[in-house]
Design an enzyme around this catalytic site. Structure first.
Site, PDB file in Angstrom:
ATOM      1  N   LYS A 163       0.945  -1.326  -0.146  1.00  0.00           N
ATOM      2  CA  LYS A 163       0.016   0.040   0.060  1.00  0.00           C
ATOM      3  C   LYS A 163       0.934   1.380  -0.100  1.00  0.00           C
ATOM      4  O   LYS A 163       1.002   2.090   0.863  1.00  0.00           O
ATOM      5  CB  LYS A 163      -1.233   0.073   1.221  1.00  0.00           C
ATOM      6  CG  LYS A 163      -2.016  -0.951   0.951  1.00  0.00           C
ATOM      7  CD  LYS A 163      -3.108  -0.959   2.298  1.00  0.00           C
ATOM      8  CE  LYS A 163      -3.983   0.112   2.306  1.00  0.00           C
ATOM      9  NZ  LYS A 163      -4.968   0.029   1.127  1.00  0.00           N
TER      10      LYS A 163
HETATM   11  N1  PMP Z   1      -6.895  -3.759  -3.352  1.00  0.00           N
HETATM   12  C1  PMP Z   1      -6.521  -2.400  -3.062  1.00  0.00           C
HETATM   13  C2  PMP Z   1      -5.943  -1.568  -4.131  1.00  0.00           C
HETATM   14  C3  PMP Z   1      -6.802  -1.843  -1.820  1.00  0.00           C
HETATM   15  O1  PMP Z   1      -6.638  -0.326  -1.574  1.00  0.00           O
HETATM   16  C4  PMP Z   1      -7.370  -2.468  -0.745  1.00  0.00           C
HETATM   17  C5  PMP Z   1      -7.640  -2.080   0.587  1.00  0.00           C
HETATM   18  N2  PMP Z   1      -6.664  -2.211   1.255  1.00  0.00           N
HETATM   19  C6  PMP Z   1      -7.693  -3.863  -1.016  1.00  0.00           C
HETATM   20  C7  PMP Z   1      -7.513  -4.504  -2.299  1.00  0.00           C
HETATM   21  C8  PMP Z   1      -8.199  -4.458  -0.038  1.00  0.00           C
HETATM   22  O2  PMP Z   1      -7.310  -5.014   1.026  1.00  0.00           O
HETATM   23  P1  PMP Z   1      -7.880  -5.358   2.624  1.00  0.00           P
HETATM   24  O3  PMP Z   1      -8.999  -6.425   2.579  1.00  0.00           O
HETATM   25  O4  PMP Z   1      -6.494  -5.571   2.896  1.00  0.00           O
HETATM   26  O5  PMP Z   1      -8.282  -3.891   2.981  1.00  0.00           O
END
Ligand code: PMP
Length: 314
Positions: A163
């Site tokens: 991220k």
């Molecule tokens: N893809 C992207 C691009 C995201 O920003 C997120 C949010 N964090 C997710 C998938 C889902 O990840 P998570 O389940 O860890 O929130």
């Protein structure tokens, strides 16, 4: 990202090593991360459980594990272990006296006040954390999506598996395009034209009695909700989950599609590019998984309580 409620003046933040009033947590305009997106962040949810009188933070540790992987890649040297980061988070959530659903946003960033320098190794880093009230992120219980004209960043460009703040311009362009065209969310394809994910969610598709989701090698973010749903589908519903490359046309023919993410929870997609998915309503598997997931994240399922960190407002 909308917080669902206005930020009150009583909130505190963790900033430069201390918990301070949010109004005092300010960076200089020279800050490197502000110019270049040189940060990594997390999005974590705390879900209010009225009966317990506590906020349940979902899979806190796993979020910090991903944050620290991002720190390694971006050479962000922050002086906190995972245990310390979890402790700081619990302390701040309690201090902010939240008695509602919240969003927790840790950010590790290049804090050097040094603009014309592109060498990560030269730049000092810092860590900050905010917690804010948070409601329904996608604004709808079922989604109408479009395929984005933007493509997902590719690993040799910027690693999509972390991220990294700067990457989110990619998600923001896609989300903006979709919502300005009247859709709820964008489905983004990768550089090869295969299905990747939503702007802030992973994608699942149900076809031939199996659940399919794009493989991590296709440049999706390894979502913590994605991993949770894979486990639940297999162990609780006994449905096979296949991680593989998915073609765009497969989505139009799928029986069900849903998106998963910390902010989005599990939300069914009922329409894509103006075509109904399945019969155009939330499907059976999506609905069962959604209910199970929601019970778990609010802390109501004893079997998975170890995924929740309960915090009582002080
Ligand atoms: N893809 C992207 C691009 C995201 O920003 C997120 C949010 N964090 C997710 C998938 C889902 O990840 P998570 O389940 O860890 O929130």
């Amino acid at each position: 990202m909308s917080t669902g409620q206005s930020i009150t003046s009583e909130l505190h933040a963790f900033f430069k090593g201390n918990i301070v009033p949010l109004s005092e947590a300010k960076v200089n305009v020279m800050t490197h991360a502000l110019h270049y997106g040189t940060g990594v962040f997390e999005g974590i949810r705390g879900n209010w459980n009225e009966e317990e009188g506590a906020v349940n933070i979902f899979r806190l540790r796993e979020h910090y594990e991903r944050l620290l992987r991002g720190c390694k890649l971006l050479m962000l040297d922050i002086p906190y272990s995972i245990d310390q980061l979890c402790d700081i988070t619990v302390e701040l959530v309690a201090k902010n006296r939240h008695n509602h659903d919240i969003y927790i946003r840790p950010l590790a960033y290049k804090s050097a006040e040094l603009v014309a320098n592109l060498k990560l190794q030269d730049l000092e880093s810092d860590f900050t954390l905010i917690t804010v009230p948070f409601g329904n992120y996608l604004g709808s219980d079922t989604l109408r999506c479009c395929t984005s004209s933007w493509r997902r960043v590719d690993d040799p460009m910027i690693p999509a598996r972390l991220k990294i703040s700067g990457i989110y311009v990619n998600s923001i362009l896609a989300k903006t395009e979709a919502t300005m065209a009247g859709f709820d969310e964008a489905i983004i394809l990768n550089h090869d034209g295969h299905v990747c994910e939503g702007s802030g969610e992973n994608l699942f598709m149900i076809a031939n009695g199996k659940i399919h989701t794009s493989s991590l090698e296709d440049n999706v973010l390894p979502g913590i909700t994605r991993e949770t749903i894979i486990q639940l589908a297999q162990s609780e519903l006994g449905v096979e989950v296949v991680e593989r490359t998915i073609d765009r046309s497969e989505l139009y023919l799928a029986d069900e599609i849903f998106l998963t993410g910390t902010a989005a929870h599990l939300t069914p997609v009922i329409e894509l590019d103006n075509r109904p998915i399945g019969d155009g309503t939330s499907g059976d598997i999506s609905t069962r998984l959604q209910k199970m997931y929601f019970d778990i994240v609010v802390g109501n399922n004893p079997k998975y309580k170890h995924w929740c960190t309960s915090v009582t407002p002080t």
